[in-house]
Design an enzyme around this catalytic site. Structure first.
Site, PDB file in Angstrom:
ATOM      1  N   PRO A   1       0.825  -1.221   0.000  1.00 58.58           N
ATOM      2  CA  PRO A   1       0.000   0.000   0.000  1.00 58.58           C
ATOM      3  C   PRO A   1       0.853   1.264   0.000  1.00 58.58           C
ATOM      4  O   PRO A   1       1.915   1.326   0.621  1.00 58.58           O
ATOM      5  CB  PRO A   1      -0.805  -0.117   1.306  1.00 58.58           C
ATOM      6  CG  PRO A   1      -0.764  -1.563   1.670  1.00 58.58           C
ATOM      7  CD  PRO A   1       0.545  -2.078   1.165  1.00 58.58           C
ATOM      8  N   GLY A   2       0.365   2.269  -0.712  1.00 58.62           N
ATOM      9  CA  GLY A   2       0.994   3.581  -0.665  1.00 58.62           C
ATOM     10  C   GLY A   2       2.164   3.796  -1.601  1.00 58.62           C
ATOM     11  O   GLY A   2       2.860   4.811  -1.481  1.00 58.62           O
TER      12      GLY A   2
ATOM     13  N   GLY B   1       1.878   3.970  -4.996  1.00 56.05           N
ATOM     14  CA  GLY B   1       1.486   4.716  -6.191  1.00 56.05           C
ATOM     15  C   GLY B   1       0.858   3.895  -7.296  1.00 56.05           C
ATOM     16  O   GLY B   1       0.964   4.270  -8.464  1.00 56.05           O
TER      17      GLY B   1
ATOM     18  N   SER C   1      13.068 -18.732   4.973  1.00 51.87           N
ATOM     19  CA  SER C   1      14.263 -17.908   4.763  1.00 51.87           C
ATOM     20  C   SER C   1      15.111 -17.722   6.013  1.00 51.87           C
ATOM     21  O   SER C   1      16.211 -17.178   5.935  1.00 51.87           O
ATOM     22  CB  SER C   1      13.870 -16.538   4.205  1.00 51.87           C
ATOM     23  OG  SER C   1      13.071 -15.827   5.130  1.00 51.87           O
TER      24      SER C   1
ATOM     25  N   LYS D   1      14.404  -6.667   2.102  1.00 54.55           N
ATOM     26  CA  LYS D   1      15.239  -7.079   3.232  1.00 54.55           C
ATOM     27  C   LYS D   1      16.493  -6.222   3.337  1.00 54.55           C
ATOM     28  O   LYS D   1      16.927  -5.866   4.441  1.00 54.55           O
ATOM     29  CB  LYS D   1      15.607  -8.557   3.082  1.00 54.55           C
ATOM     30  CG  LYS D   1      14.439  -9.514   3.299  1.00 54.55           C
ATOM     31  CD  LYS D   1      14.851 -10.955   3.068  1.00 54.55           C
ATOM     32  CE  LYS D   1      13.674 -11.896   3.299  1.00 54.55           C
ATOM     33  NZ  LYS D   1      14.019 -13.315   3.034  1.00 54.55           N
TER      34      LYS D   1
END
Length: 557
Positions: free
Chosen positions: A125-126, A128, A462, A506
């Site tokens: 989210p956020g 664009g 991971s 990461k």
């Protein structure tokens, strides 16, 4: 009504249907309920732009320069260079296909029709996604339509209701095309990963298959209209936060473009060039009154680093708005809420926004046996570090796992322990095999592995490399592994380090946390290169393909 139908620009099949329904309409009684339903149906037929193109149709597309679209995208968005280049390439393909369609003989059965792929922008989210769709619409001079699919569970929302029902309507797709009054708008299908699946009202995801399939959407049939509508000219752009929740059949029909999170430099640039001017206009303030003129970049960097930790910039915008409100109150009351009347400086931020929410986590920790720094990828689209703690204690030979670990991560811990037990003690730097890995130790001691922040669920393979290093560090004792070294990678029973996902996020999280060295699976080297030099700044990247290499680096430096 008859005059409007006669003057309308209808395809042949639509005109035939409209005239047939008009004949029925004139024969019905004025008080008949069916007459009202027929009038509503004819009104919808007249509203649909069956053959009308926008000002940005094929003629504009042929005359358009790609530099115009590039300037539009660069002006609306900072960063995301890879994504913008993909959109430019996509527009270039549309331009060439449009020319090829005009040049080919329509009677030639071997000439393939123009089939534009559907874009799917996937990112946190956020970042664009919606504004990218608006920028494409501006660049192509076409009307823009946004269809929110989040929570849609009724198939009729897509295909429309049949005319047999009272107050029935066409589906959202047809209604939006009528609102745009063009058969070639830019239609943004927002939150396609949150569309409902099978229910007693049908399957909206299955209904979207015909809309998003270039082979079928040329004859899309809405249940209400009952006539084929050509959607091949509509440029569909779907958005999603998570790829794994998109139905496979839908994903197969779209061209997926991943939008990564922003870097620190990109966020500062966005804050200064886009978010701050927007908030200044909303609050009626002058730029020099809000930020100290010589500290704008420093204040924005402090905001990004100390009060926001997200992939996008929505929280940053909220922080800027909070600063503007503080200055607005001071302006109205005739007082000053900041130390310097020339504007807010870095020293004023804690007074206005409160204490810092985030800090460099590595500095708050000291190296010790059994403590290792891992790397994590969050579903919010951000990355970060994850500490793994390991201790041994008298017990019954059990492996205890705490910290809300998921099934996959628990399996990774068991694999890590099995690999450590299978190795010669001298190779691990252990002098007394019987007291650490022998049968007596396994029977008389428990091993407890804990991942702090227990309220947050953790899963995935991971952390395998970090789990192995934590176990070896616990058994060796001594100073332990430097907490400024973080690592990620899946580990097999043979000790191979396999590639993992979310490398860019990461690495960004490692930089924010104060990590200086990162161990990455060797097969993830292309992902590191793709992340760019800015992401790797101040980080030493070390590639490993086997646990042996990681042991050599961490314990024999």
């Amino acid at each position: 009504l008859a005059r409007r139908i006669k003057e309308a620009n209808f395809p042949v099949n639509v005109r035939k249907e409209a005239e047939k329904e008009l004949t029925r309409f004139t024969r019905l009684s004025p008080v008949s309920m069916e007459r009202g339903m027929l009038q509503s149906y004819l009104d919808w037929l007249l509203q649909v732009p069956w053959l009308k193109e926008s000002t940005g149709g094929e003629a504009y597309l042929n005359a358009m320069e790609l530099s115009t679209a590039r300037s539009q995208l660069d002006g609306d968005h900072c960063g995301l260079e890879g994504v913008k280049e993909r959109i430019i390439q996509y527009l270039a393909v549309l331009k060439l296909r449009s020319r090829a369609t005009q040049d080919r003989d329509p009677k030639d059965p071997k000439a393939p029709p123009m089939q534009a792929p559907i874009l799917c922008l996937i990112g946190p989210p956020g970042v664009g996604k919606t504004s990218l769709g608006r920028s494409v619409a501006k660049a192509l001079q076409r009307p823009f339509s946004r269809v929110s699919l989040g929570g849609v569970r009724d198939e009729a929302e897509i295909r429309g209701h049949r005319r047999t029902y009272v107050s029935s309507l066409p589906g959202t797709i047809v209604r939006e095309i009528c609102r745009c009054q063009a058969k070639d708008p830019i239609m943004l299908l927002d939150e396609i990963d949150k569309v409902g699946t099978e229910s007693h009202r049908g399957d909206p995801a299955s209904a979207l298959l015909e809309v998003l399939d270039p082979e079928q959407n040329g004859t899309f049939t809405d249940h209400y209209l009952g006539l084929p509508l050509d959607l091949s000219k509509v440029l569909f752009i779907a958005t999603a936060n998570r790829e794994e929740t998109i139905p496979e059949a839908l994903k197969d029909r779209m061209e997926v473009i991943h939008l990564p999170g922003y870097t620190l430099v990109e966020k500062v640039n966005i804050g200064l060039t886009h978010l701050l001017p927007k908030q200044l206009a909303l609050h009626g303030l002058a730029a020099e009154r809000v930020f100290h003129p010589h500290q704008q970049s420093q204040v924005m960097e402090a905001l990004v680093g100390g009060w926001t930790r997200e992939a996008g910039v929505r929280e940053l915008e909220r922080c800027i708005a909070a600063l503007c409100r503080s200055v607005a109150v001071a302006e109205v009351e005739g007082s000053s809420s900041v130390k310097d009347p020339k504007g807010i400086s870095v020293s004023d931020l804690e007074e206005i926004l409160g204490p810092k929410r985030f800090d460099e986590e590595v500095r708050a920790r000291e190296s010790s046996p059994g403590l290792v720094t891992g790397l994590a990828y969050h579903h919010s689209g951000t990355g970060g570090i994850m500490f793994i703690e390991c201790v041994r204690m008298p017990g019954e030979g059990k492996l205890l796992l705490t910290g809300q670990l998921g099934d996959v991560m628990e399996e990774s811990a068991k694999i890590a322990l099995s690999w450590v037990k299978s190795q010669p003690p001298a190779f691990l730097g252990l002098s007394d095999h019987s007291s650490l890995l022998g049968k007596r130790h396994q029977r008389d001691y428990d091993i407890h592995i804990h991942c702090p922040a227990g309220a947050i669920k953790k899963d995935g393979p991971s952390a395998g490399l970090a789990l192995v290093m934590a176990l070896v560090s616990m058994m060796r004792g001594g100073p332990g592994v430097d907490v400024g070294t973080a690592m990620t990678g899946e580990v097999t029973l043979r000790g191979e380090v396999l590639p993992v996902g979310g490398i860019r996020e990461k690495l960004l999280g490692a930089r924010r946390a104060g990590v200086w060295r990162v161990l990455i699976p060797r097969k993830n080297e292309p992902d590191v290169k793709e992340a760019g030099s800015e992401v790797q700044e101040n980080l030493t990247i070390v590639y490993v393909s086997h646990v042996h290499e990681a042991l050599e680096i961490l314990f024999n430096d």
